[in-house]
Design a protein around this motif. Structure first.
Motif, PDB file in Angstrom:
ATOM      1  N   ARG A 211    -101.361  53.557  25.524  1.00 26.01           N
ATOM      2  CA  ARG A 211    -100.850  53.249  24.184  1.00 26.01           C
ATOM      3  C   ARG A 211    -100.596  54.526  23.378  1.00 26.01           C
ATOM      4  O   ARG A 211    -101.267  55.537  23.587  1.00 26.01           O
ATOM      5  CB  ARG A 211    -101.832  52.341  23.433  1.00 26.01           C
ATOM      6  N   ASN A 212     -99.645  54.423  22.471  1.00 28.39           N
ATOM      7  CA  ASN A 212     -99.399  55.535  21.555  1.00 28.39           C
ATOM      8  C   ASN A 212    -100.364  55.452  20.380  1.00 28.39           C
ATOM      9  O   ASN A 212    -101.246  54.586  20.336  1.00 28.39           O
ATOM     10  CB  ASN A 212     -97.934  55.554  21.097  1.00 28.39           C
ATOM     11  N   LEU A 213    -100.213  56.338  19.413  1.00 27.74           N
ATOM     12  CA  LEU A 213    -101.165  56.398  18.305  1.00 27.74           C
ATOM     13  C   LEU A 213    -101.138  55.156  17.433  1.00 27.74           C
ATOM     14  O   LEU A 213    -102.109  54.846  16.744  1.00 27.74           O
ATOM     15  CB  LEU A 213    -100.886  57.636  17.450  1.00 27.74           C
ATOM     16  N   GLN A 214    -100.002  54.427  17.456  1.00 26.31           N
ATOM     17  CA  GLN A 214     -99.933  53.172  16.695  1.00 26.31           C
ATOM     18  C   GLN A 214    -100.539  52.000  17.457  1.00 26.31           C
ATOM     19  O   GLN A 214    -100.646  50.901  16.915  1.00 26.31           O
ATOM     20  CB  GLN A 214     -98.478  52.837  16.348  1.00 26.31           C
ATOM     21  N   GLY A 215    -100.912  52.227  18.721  1.00 23.69           N
ATOM     22  CA  GLY A 215    -101.496  51.164  19.527  1.00 23.69           C
ATOM     23  C   GLY A 215    -100.481  50.386  20.343  1.00 23.69           C
ATOM     24  O   GLY A 215    -100.831  49.402  21.001  1.00 23.69           O
ATOM     25  N   HIS A 216     -99.203  50.806  20.339  1.00 26.92           N
ATOM     26  CA  HIS A 216     -98.181  50.134  21.133  1.00 26.92           C
ATOM     27  C   HIS A 216     -98.251  50.619  22.579  1.00 26.92           C
ATOM     28  O   HIS A 216     -98.415  51.818  22.833  1.00 26.92           O
ATOM     29  CB  HIS A 216     -96.790  50.417  20.580  1.00 26.92           C
ATOM     30  N   VAL A 217     -98.077  49.708  23.532  1.00 25.16           N
ATOM     31  CA  VAL A 217     -98.048  50.099  24.943  1.00 25.16           C
ATOM     32  C   VAL A 217     -96.753  50.853  25.209  1.00 25.16           C
ATOM     33  O   VAL A 217     -95.656  50.371  24.898  1.00 25.16           O
ATOM     34  CB  VAL A 217     -98.152  48.866  25.859  1.00 25.16           C
ATOM     35  N   ILE A 218     -96.866  52.046  25.819  1.00 25.49           N
ATOM     36  CA  ILE A 218     -95.692  52.869  26.103  1.00 25.49           C
ATOM     37  C   ILE A 218     -95.576  53.214  27.585  1.00 25.49           C
ATOM     38  O   ILE A 218     -94.552  53.761  28.012  1.00 25.49           O
ATOM     39  CB  ILE A 218     -95.711  54.168  25.275  1.00 25.49           C
ATOM     40  N   ALA A 219     -96.606  52.904  28.375  1.00 27.46           N
ATOM     41  CA  ALA A 219     -96.605  53.245  29.799  1.00 27.46           C
ATOM     42  C   ALA A 219     -97.819  52.569  30.451  1.00 27.46           C
ATOM     43  O   ALA A 219     -98.609  51.895  29.786  1.00 27.46           O
ATOM     44  CB  ALA A 219     -96.661  54.757  29.998  1.00 27.46           C
ATOM     45  N   PHE A 220     -97.959  52.797  31.768  1.00 31.74           N
ATOM     46  CA  PHE A 220     -99.096  52.230  32.506  1.00 31.74           C
ATOM     47  C   PHE A 220     -99.637  53.252  33.492  1.00 31.74           C
ATOM     48  O   PHE A 220     -98.899  54.092  34.026  1.00 31.74           O
ATOM     49  CB  PHE A 220     -98.675  50.974  33.288  1.00 31.74           C
ATOM     50  N   THR A 221    -100.946  53.160  33.719  1.00 28.52           N
ATOM     51  CA  THR A 221    -101.578  53.790  34.871  1.00 28.52           C
ATOM     52  C   THR A 221    -101.909  52.674  35.852  1.00 28.52           C
ATOM     53  O   THR A 221    -102.481  51.645  35.463  1.00 28.52           O
ATOM     54  CB  THR A 221    -102.862  54.522  34.472  1.00 28.52           C
ATOM     55  N   ALA A 222    -101.547  52.875  37.115  1.00 28.07           N
ATOM     56  CA  ALA A 222    -101.723  51.830  38.117  1.00 28.07           C
ATOM     57  C   ALA A 222    -102.697  52.320  39.188  1.00 28.07           C
ATOM     58  O   ALA A 222    -102.432  53.312  39.878  1.00 28.07           O
ATOM     59  CB  ALA A 222    -100.382  51.468  38.742  1.00 28.07           C
ATOM     60  N   ARG A 223    -103.831  51.604  39.328  1.00 26.47           N
ATOM     61  CA  ARG A 223    -104.876  51.977  40.295  1.00 26.47           C
ATOM     62  C   ARG A 223    -104.657  51.247  41.611  1.00 26.47           C
ATOM     63  O   ARG A 223    -104.445  50.029  41.650  1.00 26.47           O
ATOM     64  CB  ARG A 223    -106.255  51.628  39.721  1.00 26.47           C
ATOM     65  N   GLN A 224    -104.700  52.017  42.674  1.00 27.51           N
ATOM     66  CA  GLN A 224    -104.522  51.462  44.027  1.00 27.51           C
ATOM     67  C   GLN A 224    -105.597  50.427  44.358  1.00 27.51           C
ATOM     68  O   GLN A 224    -106.761  50.578  43.996  1.00 27.51           O
ATOM     69  CB  GLN A 224    -104.600  52.623  45.024  1.00 27.51           C
ATOM     70  N   THR A 225    -105.190  49.344  45.021  1.00 25.03           N
ATOM     71  CA  THR A 225    -106.125  48.397  45.632  1.00 25.03           C
ATOM     72  C   THR A 225    -105.661  48.146  47.065  1.00 25.03           C
ATOM     73  O   THR A 225    -104.577  48.594  47.468  1.00 25.03           O
ATOM     74  CB  THR A 225    -106.162  47.050  44.871  1.00 25.03           C
ATOM     75  N   GLU A 226    -106.433  47.395  47.807  1.00 27.11           N
ATOM     76  CA  GLU A 226    -106.056  47.112  49.201  1.00 27.11           C
ATOM     77  C   GLU A 226    -104.829  46.217  49.296  1.00 27.11           C
ATOM     78  O   GLU A 226    -104.262  46.038  50.386  1.00 27.11           O
ATOM     79  CB  GLU A 226    -107.221  46.450  49.932  1.00 27.11           C
ATOM     80  N   LYS A 227    -104.377  45.670  48.167  1.00 28.24           N
ATOM     81  CA  LYS A 227    -103.227  44.771  48.168  1.00 28.24           C
ATOM     82  C   LYS A 227    -101.884  45.502  48.094  1.00 28.24           C
ATOM     83  O   LYS A 227    -100.836  44.862  48.195  1.00 28.24           O
ATOM     84  CB  LYS A 227    -103.319  43.804  46.985  1.00 28.24           C
ATOM     85  N   VAL A 228    -101.909  46.825  47.904  1.00 28.52           N
ATOM     86  CA  VAL A 228    -100.640  47.559  47.851  1.00 28.52           C
ATOM     87  C   VAL A 228     -99.903  47.359  49.172  1.00 28.52           C
ATOM     88  O   VAL A 228    -100.464  47.607  50.239  1.00 28.52           O
ATOM     89  CB  VAL A 228    -100.868  49.058  47.587  1.00 28.52           C
ATOM     90  N   PRO A 229     -98.636  46.900  49.131  1.00 31.27           N
ATOM     91  CA  PRO A 229     -97.902  46.615  50.384  1.00 31.27           C
ATOM     92  C   PRO A 229     -97.729  47.860  51.246  1.00 31.27           C
ATOM     93  O   PRO A 229     -97.594  48.975  50.725  1.00 31.27           O
ATOM     94  CB  PRO A 229     -96.548  46.095  49.888  1.00 31.27           C
ATOM     95  N   ALA A 230     -97.710  47.660  52.547  1.00 34.07           N
ATOM     96  CA  ALA A 230     -97.524  48.776  53.477  1.00 34.07           C
ATOM     97  C   ALA A 230     -96.162  49.426  53.289  1.00 34.07           C
ATOM     98  O   ALA A 230     -95.982  50.611  53.594  1.00 34.07           O
ATOM     99  CB  ALA A 230     -97.689  48.279  54.916  1.00 34.07           C
TER     100      ALA A 230
END
Length: 594
Positions: A211-230
């Motif tokens: 989020r930016n300083l106003q609290g709006h979502v501006i991007a994502f961090t995506a954490r790997q899990t075992e479900k990530v497709p090959a």
């Protein structure tokens, strides 16, 4: 493009509190009827940035810039005027209405506003899949609660989501139904385009909103899990971030700063710097709401500047106890010393990261670390010489030089002196010897700059400039300003002097009855420079004895005018002796004014 209705703009300007907006970027402290803080535009150590809530404007003396809440947001977020109005309308719950134009009424006006909406819809979509009653929904909630040991309440509070591993076009189809433009789909960073379809960048990953300083979502961090497709080319990457977009520059964004800044006072005016997003969230879960993290990269100068704007009392580095964590801490040191930030390191055991430590020891263990915090020179020496033993005096001398390199980053002699005392104690060397060596080591700073940072010299003006004083009288003292305007002959104004154009414009409007003294002169301000002069004047205190000052200013203007006339006539006398009578008349008037 449709134009935002004037009624909407007026409502936004009425509701938007400039102190609330500016406080998002600057730590403000009350100073009488105004608020004061460090300039968000320039690096400075003495606050020269003022906000006046009654008049709803700001003025920065270090940059000679001023404006209202809209121009401030334009400057800070690099927005157009409509974009700033849209952002303020969203923050202060003002419905936006557009004039009917060449496009549909109510159509989203700016790309940045559209991108913010894309991210809000995507966040909700990811959250829905996180909470879904499906196999993948069950999997990701178990991963969150059992493998990561976080609570579902934390996930709900911070809108943790899940990007399903299934159909790669499902998010794109969902957003297209919301009628987002082609440009917004291209620029949002959530997709790759392939054969006319929007392919999701994130699949089978835990989704953490940035989020930016106003609290709006501006991007994502995506954490790997075992479900990530090959088939996913980034499958082996533990974390991937959104790419840089018009909303998101990772080197200029700190994860969690929108959250931490609002808890700074409850945490002894201290920021807690951790390495990753999940480390920050672990801190929040433990009540350590002052934690922030860089975006998967080394801390940058821009991110340090973000922290400095809130004038924290201290920065505590809570990094991994391994070699990589120590290296990261050593890289941070010169940046913080250069910015005058008081930095300390919390000593984690080797091989332990903040996440593991807090899960095992909690807030009580954290408080023990704070009690044993390590000052910067001690941390640097531990990094440079982990054993604490030197094989020779030369090795000790070389280590001392590396510490001197850090000390020299500070531009405060007092701070440098304190660091030299620490080095003397740590190296067990006589302090006088350390200071002598530092004096030899210290690089020359070069000739003193002739640049003067005062607002008067930056503008090439003096506050006693008579045109400036007349403007102050008209704008700050309506009770005498009208009288001044009526008595002032326009010929008296030197067109080459500072502020003459602005003063002439205002006087003409007054004499023609178009503008009345006491009204805001917004429509008379033709350039950014003139607007800045207006805001500067409004940031000043009222003049002492304005009636006496007005008489003095009128006398100076007339005298200067007569002097100019005198010089002009003197140059004409040689060619035209008839000018002698006029010369005597002007001298008589000058004598009367003395």
């Amino acid at each position: 493009m449709p134009r935002i209705k004037e009624t909407t703009i007026e409502e936004v300007l009425t509701r938007a509190n400039i102190v609330d907006v500016v406080s998002t970027y600057v730590s403000l402290k009350r100073a009488g009827s105004e608020y004061r803080g460090l300039s968000p535009f320039n690096e400075e150590k003495t606050p020269s940035f003022f906000v006046n809530p009654e008049k709803n404007f700001y003025y920065c003396f270090s940059s000679n810039e001023g404006g209202n809440v809209v121009s401030f947001l334009e400057r800070m977020e690099n927005l157009t005027y409509p974009e700033a109005i849209e952002l303020l309308a969203s923050r202060f719950n003002v419905p936006i209405e557009y004039d009917i134009g060449s496009r549909a009424e109510g159509e989203t006006m700016s790309l940045k506003k559209e991108l913010l909406d894309v991210h809000e819809y995507a966040t909700s979509w990811f959250v829905d899949h996180f909470m879904a009653d499906t196999d993948e929904g069950l999997f990701i909630r178990e991963y969150w609660t059992k493998q990561r040991n976080f609570s579902l309440d934390l996930a709900k509070e911070f809108h943790i989501g899940y990007a399903p591993a299934g159909t790669e076009t499902s998010l794109g189809q969902y957003l297209q139904k919301k009628k987002f433009s082609q440009k917004a789909m291209e620029e949002c960073g959530l997709f790759f385009e392939r054969r006319g379809q929007w392919i999701s960048r994130f699949r089978g990953r835990l989704m953490i909103p940035i989020r930016n300083l106003q609290g709006h979502v501006i991007a994502f961090t995506a954490r790997q899990t075992e479900k990530v497709p090959a088939s996913d080319k980034s499958r082996e990457a533990k974390y991937i971030n959104s790419p840089e977009t018009p909303l998101f520059q990772k080197g200029k964004t700190l994860f969690g700063l929108h959250h931490a800044r609002s808890h700074l006072k409850q945490q002894d005016e201290t920021f807690l710097l951790v390495e990753g997003q999940l480390d920050a969230m672990r801190c929040w879960e433990q009540g350590l709401h002052h934690a922030v993290a860089p975006q998967g990269t080394a801390l940058t100068e821009s991110q340090i500047h973000l922290l400095k704007k809130y004038t924290p009392r201290q920065i505590h580095c809570f990094l991994d106890g391994d070699v990589a964590g120590q290296k990261a801490g050593f890289r941070i040191l010169p940046l913080c010393i250069k910015e005058g930030l008081d930095l300390f390191f919390l000593p984690l055991p080797k091989g332990i990261d903040p996440d593991d430590f807090l899960k095992e020891r909690g807030q009580e263990g954290f408080e023990d670390l704070v009690a044993r915090k390590i000052p910067p020179m001690e941390f640097a020496l531990n990094f440079l010489c982990p054993t604490g033993d030197f094989s020779s005096p030369v090795e000790k001398g070389n280590t001392q030089k590396k510490l001197f390199e850090l000390v020299q980053e500070s531009d405060s002699e007092t701070t440098q002196s304190g660091y030299l005392q620490q080095i003397s104690r740590l190296l067990k060397v006589d302090e006088a010897s350390v200071r002598t060596d530092y004096g030899k080591f210290k690089k020359p700073t070069g000739p003193a700059s002739s640049y003067n940072t005062s607002s008067e010299n930056n503008n090439g003006e003096r506050l006693t400039n008579v045109n400036f004083d007349i403007l102050c009288l008209i704008l700050l003292h309506p009770e005498v300003g009208e009288s001044v305007a009526s008595k002032l002959n326009l010929e008296w104004i030197d067109s080459t002097a500072h502020h003459s154009k602005l003063l002439l414009n205002i006087l003409i409007e007054i004499k023609e009855g178009v503008w009345q003294v006491g009204d805001r002169p917004d429509e008379l301000l033709k350039s950014d420079e003139e607007k800045n002069v207006f805001y500067k004047i409004n940031s000043l205190k009222e003049l002492q004895e304005p009636e006496i000052k007005s008489k003095e200013c009128l006398r100076i203007l007339e005298r200067n005018y007569l002097k100019r006339e005198l010089d002009a006539i003197k140059s004409q006398i040689a060619e035209n002796p008839d000018s002698m009578g006029k010369l005597k008349e002007i001298r008589r008037k000058l004598n009367e004014l003395r």
